[in-house]
Design an enzyme around this catalytic site. Sequence first.
Site, PDB file in Angstrom:
ATOM      1  N   CYS A 104       0.848  -1.197   0.000  1.00 39.68           N
ATOM      2  CA  CYS A 104       0.000   0.000   0.000  1.00 39.68           C
ATOM      3  C   CYS A 104       0.884   1.249   0.000  1.00 39.68           C
ATOM      4  CB  CYS A 104      -0.923   0.006   1.209  1.00 39.68           C
ATOM      5  SG  CYS A 104      -2.084   1.397   1.181  1.00 39.68           S
ATOM      6  N   TYR A 144     -28.290   2.126   9.854  1.00 36.15           N
ATOM      7  CA  TYR A 144     -29.251   3.198   9.580  1.00 36.15           C
ATOM      8  C   TYR A 144     -30.610   2.577   9.266  1.00 36.15           C
ATOM      9  CZ  TYR A 144     -24.733   5.451   9.008  1.00 36.15           C
ATOM     10  OH  TYR A 144     -23.444   5.891   9.214  1.00 36.15           O
ATOM     11  N   ASN A 145     -30.694   1.245   9.511  1.00 40.37           N
ATOM     12  CA  ASN A 145     -31.921   0.486   9.252  1.00 40.37           C
ATOM     13  C   ASN A 145     -32.388   0.619   7.811  1.00 40.37           C
ATOM     14  OD1 ASN A 145     -32.500   1.595  12.446  1.00 40.37           O
ATOM     15  ND2 ASN A 145     -32.482  -0.601  12.017  1.00 40.37           N
TER      16      ASN A 145
END
Length: 448
Positions: free
Chosen positions: A140, A343-344
């Site tokens: 990376c 967040y449902n």
Amino acid sequence: MEKAQLPFASFQRKALEVQESKGVLAVAPILISAGPSIQSPFLEHDTGVKVPRQLGKGPSAFIPLGEILQEGTESSRHQLLIEACVAAGRVDNITTVMGLHPQYLSSFWKTQYLLLRMDGPLPYHKRHYIAIMAAARHQCSYLVGLHMGEFLQVGGNPAWLQGLHCAPQKLRNLNEINKLLAHRPWLITKEHIEVRADAAGVDPPPPKHSGFGGPMLCQGKDAMQEVEVLMERMKLLQESQLEEEGVTQEEMATRFELEKTESLLVAPSDIADHSLQSNVLCFVEDPEFGYKDFTRRGEQAPPTFRAQDYTWEDHGYSLINRLYPDVGQLLDEKFQVVYNLTYNTIAMHCGVDTSMLRRAIWNYVHCVFGIRYDDYDYGEVNQLLERSLKIYIKTVACYPEKTTKRMYTQFWRHFKHSEKVHINLLLLEARMQAALLYALRAVTRYMT
């Protein structure tokens, strides 16, 4: 054990750094635009050392900049962005993308701040050098370059950046355990801890965070059908759990072994660009060493790690707090935040209980690393995680340098980018906890 609160303002004064090494590296390809799939030339530092610089427009190689900035007016994200600028003088790419989930970002940032910038057992320049070593294991360049710059800013010796062979022996002694943590944590033993006890090393992370995020719907053929199938399977599983008396322990064990064996068939088919390797290779010894499936055909597999025998809650948390006060609390908070974050919503559906799906993703990562939960039915994994998602999860968690944009776009094609980022955060933390459980179990055996 009462967990004292660490005032948010205090870590602005003292920054704290946590080397989440493998964790952040596992999501780097999606979170940042200069991951292994986007190469970067070197920028000349005033010490004469060449530091990789970022290429590309925007903070993510996979998410359009306009979609990340779309919801930039949200107050919580805006406040975190300001605090990141005050504390660090800049807002990096990881911060910007993690800003799609401000609650998690706040917890992650505090942990990073503690490990990298607050008073601790290691000098600051050595902390950043360890981060360089960890980032290099997964090729990376973004994190390698970022920590090279930080290393020089806190007074690190530029000669060390010529390669691991130029670093002090105590840091070089961390190479073996860094290698195992990055690729095969189940091989860590108390002997590894004993040999390196005098090195006092911690795992590597990235910088401070905050940002704006704007999730847009991903497009794709039959994407809507994928959403509906997932919703229906979740509903059926929930109903069956209410109706069934329960699965026997024998059947639970069988389903785990089946899932673990089937994970052998889940592997990336794409070939990622590895031309960046030479830029970070000087910080890597034994570069051919990488992830291998926990269970392999024709070989004696390591014994399954039964999570109940050594849990984070009962063992790992308290041990870390003994060794490095406050770190255990912050790590625990971060694990809890990302595991319970919801967040449902699922794509265009609202009012959805996503706990079953989040649990399946977390436990699948641990399954790939040989960790089994006796009270979990691994049959749920096959029901809820379709093949393209499994491929993405395993690639990001086990060999993130092979992650490609194609893999990212192929799973959950009608879901929001913010939901896909949430998946990466779950992978980050599940992967990190898996490595910690193996490492801390070895530390416990060394100490007893």
